[in-house]
Design a protein around this motif. Structure first.
Motif, mmCIF file in Angstrom:
data_model
loop_
_atom_site.group_PDB
_atom_site.id
_atom_site.type_symbol
_atom_site.label_atom_id
_atom_site.label_comp_id
_atom_site.label_asym_id
_atom_site.label_seq_id
_atom_site.Cartn_x
_atom_site.Cartn_y
_atom_site.Cartn_z
ATOM 1 N N SER A 1 0.823 -1.212 0.000
ATOM 2 C CA SER A 1 0.000 0.000 0.000
ATOM 3 C C SER A 1 0.861 1.268 0.000
ATOM 4 O O SER A 1 1.722 1.436 0.854
ATOM 5 N N PRO A 2 0.595 2.191 -0.937
ATOM 6 C CA PRO A 2 1.318 3.472 -0.919
ATOM 7 C C PRO A 2 1.020 4.273 0.348
ATOM 8 O O PRO A 2 1.864 5.022 0.825
ATOM 9 N N VAL A 3 -0.177 4.097 0.901
ATOM 10 C CA VAL A 3 -0.533 4.792 2.143
ATOM 11 C C VAL A 3 0.355 4.309 3.278
ATOM 12 O O VAL A 3 0.832 5.101 4.082
ATOM 13 N N ARG A 4 0.609 3.002 3.326
ATOM 14 C CA ARG A 4 1.487 2.441 4.363
ATOM 15 C C ARG A 4 2.896 2.996 4.234
ATOM 16 O O ARG A 4 3.505 3.422 5.225
ATOM 17 N N ALA A 5 3.410 3.018 3.035
ATOM 18 C CA ALA A 5 4.765 3.534 2.815
ATOM 19 C C ALA A 5 4.860 4.994 3.242
ATOM 20 O O ALA A 5 5.815 5.400 3.922
ATOM 21 N N GLN A 6 3.883 5.792 2.835
ATOM 22 C CA GLN A 6 3.876 7.210 3.181
ATOM 23 C C GLN A 6 3.740 7.388 4.693
ATOM 24 O O GLN A 6 4.450 8.200 5.301
#
Length: 138
Positions: A65-70
């Motif tokens: 998930s890009p949200v997790r990375a961010q």
């Protein structure tokens, strides 16, 4: 040909900026409405999501998930693989149980809403009255 290369380079930069803008949506840390917490600092959230405090039970998004990375980059200063290594050590030594991973913001919200000790994060645009935001991460 030189003009084509410059145009291609410009298009690449514009596309990269657009992609970054899409993934730079504000994220909020959430808890159940039954949880008495009303506000949290970034440093506190980092402690919970790195397994340094048992006060809350963190729930997570998928590693892809890009949200997790961010979220992890902004809150802990670590990338997803570094966080996974921290949790692997904690689990291996028996000091903590890894966060349960949910597939979407909707699932994270549902899990957090159902457990007053749970803490999670979602995109601000997914926020509704089933959970309470206690920290906004721009």
């Amino acid at each position: 040909m030189n003009r084509f290369i410059k145009l291609l380079a410009y298009a690449t930069v514009v596309a990269a900026c657009q992609i970054a803008a899409v993934h730079a949506e504000e994220i909020v840390v959430i808890v159940s409405p039954q949880n008495p917490a009303t506000r949290m600092f970034t440093e506190q959230a980092s402690q919970f999501f790195l397994g340094k405090s048992p006060m809350f039970t963190p729930v997570d998004m998928p590693e892809s998930s890009p949200v997790r990375a961010q979220f992890y980059q902004k809150v802990t200063g670590k990338d997803v693989s570094e966080v996974a290594a921290i949790w692997a050590r904690l689990v291996f030594t028996g000091r903590a149980a890894a966060p349960v991973v949910y597939r979407s913001s909707a699932e994270v919200k549902k899990a957090v809403a159902a457990n007053p000790r749970a803490i999670g994060y979602i995109e601000k645009s997914a926020l509704d009255d089933t959970v309470k935001a206690i920290l906004a991460i721009p």
